[in-house]
Design an enzyme around this catalytic site. Sequence first.
Site, mmCIF file in Angstrom:
data_model
loop_
_atom_site.group_PDB
_atom_site.id
_atom_site.type_symbol
_atom_site.label_atom_id
_atom_site.label_comp_id
_atom_site.label_asym_id
_atom_site.label_seq_id
_atom_site.Cartn_x
_atom_site.Cartn_y
_atom_site.Cartn_z
ATOM 1 N N SER A 47 54.551 -3.918 56.868
ATOM 2 C CA SER A 47 54.690 -4.360 58.250
ATOM 3 C C SER A 47 55.412 -5.691 58.271
ATOM 4 O O SER A 47 55.036 -6.616 57.552
ATOM 5 C CB SER A 47 53.326 -4.540 58.893
ATOM 6 O OG SER A 47 52.919 -3.326 59.429
ATOM 7 N N ASP A 107 57.404 -4.586 68.410
ATOM 8 C CA ASP A 107 56.347 -5.135 67.552
ATOM 9 C C ASP A 107 56.854 -6.321 66.719
ATOM 10 O O ASP A 107 57.000 -6.227 65.511
ATOM 11 C CB ASP A 107 55.828 -4.012 66.631
ATOM 12 C CG ASP A 107 54.473 -4.345 66.022
ATOM 13 O OD1 ASP A 107 54.079 -5.527 66.036
ATOM 14 O OD2 ASP A 107 53.816 -3.414 65.516
ATOM 15 N N HIS A 122 51.753 -7.312 65.473
ATOM 16 C CA HIS A 122 50.398 -7.034 64.975
ATOM 17 C C HIS A 122 50.061 -7.852 63.735
ATOM 18 O O HIS A 122 48.900 -7.987 63.380
ATOM 19 C CB HIS A 122 50.136 -5.527 64.800
ATOM 20 C CG HIS A 122 50.750 -4.884 63.596
ATOM 21 N ND1 HIS A 122 51.934 -4.176 63.637
ATOM 22 C CD2 HIS A 122 50.338 -4.818 62.313
ATOM 23 C CE1 HIS A 122 52.210 -3.703 62.434
ATOM 24 N NE2 HIS A 122 51.253 -4.074 61.611
#
Length: 713
Positions: A644, A219, A83
């Site tokens: 992240s 991810d 992402h």
Amino acid sequence: MKLLRLLILFIVFQVSAQQGGMWIPSMLEGKNEKEMQSLGMKMTASDIYNINNSSLKDAVVHFNGGCTSELISSRALLLTNHHCGYGAIQSHSSVAHDYLKDGFWAMTDAEELPNPGMVATLIVRIDDITNRAFEGTSDNMTEKQRLDKIAQNLDKAQKEVVKESWQEVFVKSIYHGNQYLLYVTEVFKDIRLVGAPPSSIGKFGSDTDNWMWPRHTGDFSLFRIYASKDNKPATYSKDNVPYIPKHFLPVSLDGVAENDFTLVFGFPGRTNEYLPSIAVDQLANKLNPARIEVRDVALKIVDSYMRKDQQIKIQYASKYASIANYWKKWIGESQGINKSDAVKIKKKLETDFDKLVAAKGLQNKYGTLLSDFDSMYKEIEAVSLANDYWSEVVNRNVELLSATVMMYQLEQVYEKKGTQAFEEAREKLNKRLEGFYKNYNATVDKAVFEKLIEIYANNIPRTYLSKSLSNVDFKKLTDEIYKKSKLTSYEGVSELLSGSPSDFVKKINKDKGYQLGKELTADFYNNINPKFVKMSEEIATVQKVYMKALLELFPEERIFPDANSTLRVTYGKVSGYQPKDAVYYKPVSYLDGIIEKYVPNDYEFDVPLKLRELYETKDFGQYAENGKIPVAFIGTNHTTGGNSGSPAIDAHGNLIGLNFDRVWEGTMSDLYYDPAISRNIMVDIRYVLFIVDKYAGATRLIDEMKLVHPKKK
Ligand code: ARG
Ligand code: GLU
């Protein structure tokens, strides 16, 4: 005296029960180092941060300003989340080569794809310049005088800093303006896309699984930093070569077990751990619910159209994901605040704080802080709500209104800065609107408008209600605007934007949609925003003193600085949790769970054929553990947005995972970290390797990594 000591003892206990923390890497020696070692870490503070020798920090990279990434080979292979790479992956995609859908793998260096504008920042050094920052300030200055003086000092410190010509510098405050740190950095500008799994792996579970455990998302995506031939930052050139890092992370094949030490190293964006109880209550029970209500309605409408129409689905997928992301987070956050009794716990702490201040005779200095907070937060509530309603409805979820905000700003440029500034701004806006309208559908937007404008008119505090919205027939208003306004298409907007500046002003002010948007936006800039900003600044001044008081009154406590997008270390253990009565969540998920969740052709839970085949034939290579492929795991590391892509590191400094999310029940950790239920979610690095190797066949990437077996020595 006895009472005082008792009080201190008690309060100390209350503070430390919170745990968590995002620590400054250059300040780990002592307490943090001890605590980390007691949790099982085999390294020292200087293995993590060292300016004379290479250390872990040399492998941790701020990825394009918003995410974290890490170097995992001597040729600067850079790992981050799917992402986080999404925009880049999308920008290289077309119908013929849909890398979002099918994945992308560069099988040679030459196939790696440049991304103009993308940056990757390494931290060279962190200097504490607090004393310099406060030089020449004094208690009898006004706050404004003091801030001006500090700004001057910081400016000077940055100009005089010792650094190489290719390095950059910035200063950030921590502890709400009580301490100042200077960062010397190297900003790399040639970052190439190396690999990405298909979305059915990289975004598996999508919004349904977002912020949730058990999780099965792969991810991750891979990039590479390129540098000039002398290994310095340089803009893209075909002659650039892979950067040679000072340090890169070895990759552990041994995985994790419950209670293993973990360290997460990255760039957390923003937390607010020292808000007074009244602010937390207000956020959880007034502001979040307002924002949630708006997004609730908008998301339902958009979703209903996305499900009916493929074109709309493509146009709205990315917008939907980003609106849904925080919508879901706020719901979890508010529930978590209430469930963990955060407000009550903070109130208790505040009572004790006041008692301690009194016992120490510090009423003059700190005696009114909490009552100041009280009156200020009461006063700011209405304008905060108005601010949120405007931001959510006008500036975000109703797209036509958000276009009017852009137009309003353009009109202001002309009025305040004249023709030349207008021409420049118009050109930029034109480009932006072209992209904007590619993903715009007036039917969807009209449906959103009709519902949200009613919520806005009914709920915004009465003093901030714009004239045109009192006593109005919402259906009629909606029909009229979406029939007459030119802001419902790019052609219409282009027409409005064309001609001389004064033509523009004339035309735009005749537009029905603009008339309403302009009124709401002007009311925002004239009535809502100035008051909101002024009150926020006043609160920040009190917050600064409150923070100072906490540090001064609890010198022995582990009080960590709020996140501010700078490099931080957080640590904890691999650990399951109990989300509700009689339910315990184990800390590791497996490929079996992906197969369990598999729904053929579903847009969230489809599984690629190749992955199902690998599962069936158990073709797991060296990546399985007891015959199973681990996918994700959770731990007690205190993380937030910006973490992240952060590396999860084991006791020895090896890479074991990749941070990408938090569990829903614990998302209130931005305001109140509860060690019982706050968990971060990481992809198991062996799943990443398995996908790169067995799924994609990109073995050249595995070959350049340093795979280790720390547990099997
Ligand atoms: N919740 C994670 C984060 O805050 C992942 C977001 C990815 N987006 C999504 N809608 N699934 O960034
Ligand atoms: N997904 C978040 C990010 O993009 C990290 C999750 C969190 O907020 O902890 O940074």
